[in-house]
Write a protein that holds these residues in place. Structure first.
Motif, short mmCIF file in Angstrom:
data_model
loop_
_atom_site.label_atom_id
_atom_site.label_comp_id
_atom_site.label_asym_id
_atom_site.label_seq_id
_atom_site.Cartn_x
_atom_site.Cartn_y
_atom_site.Cartn_z
N MET A 142 0.84 -1.18 0.00
CA MET A 142 0.00 0.00 0.00
C MET A 142 0.88 1.25 0.00
SD MET A 142 -3.09 0.99 2.56
CE MET A 142 -2.31 1.92 3.85
N LYS A 143 0.58 2.16 -0.86
CA LYS A 143 1.35 3.39 -0.96
C LYS A 143 1.01 4.32 0.21
CE LYS A 143 2.76 6.74 -4.36
NZ LYS A 143 3.87 6.38 -5.18
N GLN A 144 2.05 4.86 0.83
CA GLN A 144 1.88 5.77 1.95
C GLN A 144 1.66 7.19 1.44
OE1 GLN A 144 1.61 4.70 5.04
NE2 GLN A 144 2.11 2.61 4.48
N ASP A 145 0.97 8.02 2.22
CA ASP A 145 0.70 9.41 1.82
C ASP A 145 1.98 10.19 1.56
OD1 ASP A 145 -2.03 9.02 1.98
OD2 ASP A 145 -2.21 9.89 3.97
N TYR A 146 3.03 9.90 2.31
CA TYR A 146 4.28 10.66 2.15
C TYR A 146 5.01 10.31 0.86
CZ TYR A 146 6.62 6.45 3.90
OH TYR A 146 7.07 5.16 4.07
N GLU A 147 4.66 9.20 0.23
CA GLU A 147 5.39 8.74 -0.95
C GLU A 147 5.17 9.62 -2.18
OE1 GLU A 147 6.32 4.15 -0.76
OE2 GLU A 147 4.16 4.50 -0.60
N LYS A 148 4.22 10.54 -2.12
CA LYS A 148 4.04 11.45 -3.25
C LYS A 148 5.09 12.56 -3.24
CE LYS A 148 0.57 14.55 -1.25
NZ LYS A 148 -0.78 15.09 -1.41
N TYR A 149 5.87 12.63 -2.16
CA TYR A 149 6.93 13.64 -2.04
C TYR A 149 8.27 13.00 -2.40
CZ TYR A 149 3.29 16.10 0.49
OH TYR A 149 2.11 16.72 0.83
N ASP A 150 9.10 13.76 -3.11
CA ASP A 150 10.42 13.26 -3.50
C ASP A 150 11.33 13.05 -2.30
OD1 ASP A 150 9.79 13.23 -6.21
OD2 ASP A 150 10.48 15.29 -6.50
N ASN A 151 11.14 13.88 -1.27
CA ASN A 151 12.00 13.80 -0.09
C ASN A 151 11.28 14.47 1.07
OD1 ASN A 151 12.64 16.72 -0.18
ND2 ASN A 151 13.74 16.13 -2.04
N PRO A 152 11.75 14.26 2.30
CA PRO A 152 11.10 14.86 3.46
C PRO A 152 11.05 16.39 3.44
CG PRO A 152 12.46 13.04 4.16
CD PRO A 152 12.77 13.29 2.71
N GLU A 153 12.04 17.03 2.85
CA GLU A 153 12.03 18.50 2.77
C GLU A 153 10.86 18.99 1.92
OE1 GLU A 153 13.74 20.97 4.27
OE2 GLU A 153 14.76 19.47 5.49
N ALA A 154 10.52 18.25 0.87
CA ALA A 154 9.38 18.62 0.03
C ALA A 154 8.08 18.51 0.82
CB ALA A 154 9.34 17.75 -1.21
N LEU A 155 7.96 17.48 1.64
CA LEU A 155 6.79 17.33 2.51
C LEU A 155 6.72 18.50 3.48
CD1 LEU A 155 5.58 14.12 4.26
CD2 LEU A 155 5.73 16.25 5.50
N LEU A 156 7.84 18.82 4.09
CA LEU A 156 7.90 19.91 5.06
C LEU A 156 7.50 21.24 4.42
CD1 LEU A 156 8.69 20.27 8.04
CD2 LEU A 156 11.00 20.80 7.28
#
Length: 70
Positions: A1-15
């Protein structure tokens, strides 16, 4: 199952996503860290999937979000 955070290239993009609340960012970064730690454990046991490890950057992003010094 794909996690919600996986749409971001890296944690900084999520932040940097202004559409997410700080609480949601914390939730996603915490899950990302837990998943990365599981991958590190698996890699140590010879189960390497070849994915880029974002553990340190996810930890750093979470510390920034919490206002801690890096």
């Amino acid at each position: 199952m794909k996690q919600d955070y996986e749409k971001y290239d890296n944690p900084e993009a999520l932040l940097a996503d202004k559409n997410l609340s700080d609480a949601k960012k914390k939730e996603l970064l915490t899950q990302w860290i837990e998943d990365e730690e599981a991958l590190v454990r698996g890699s140590a046991e010879g189960m390497d999937g070849g994915e880029e490890n974002h553990l340190k950057s996810a930890q750093t992003a979470l510390m920034k979000l919490q206002g801690e010094d890096t």
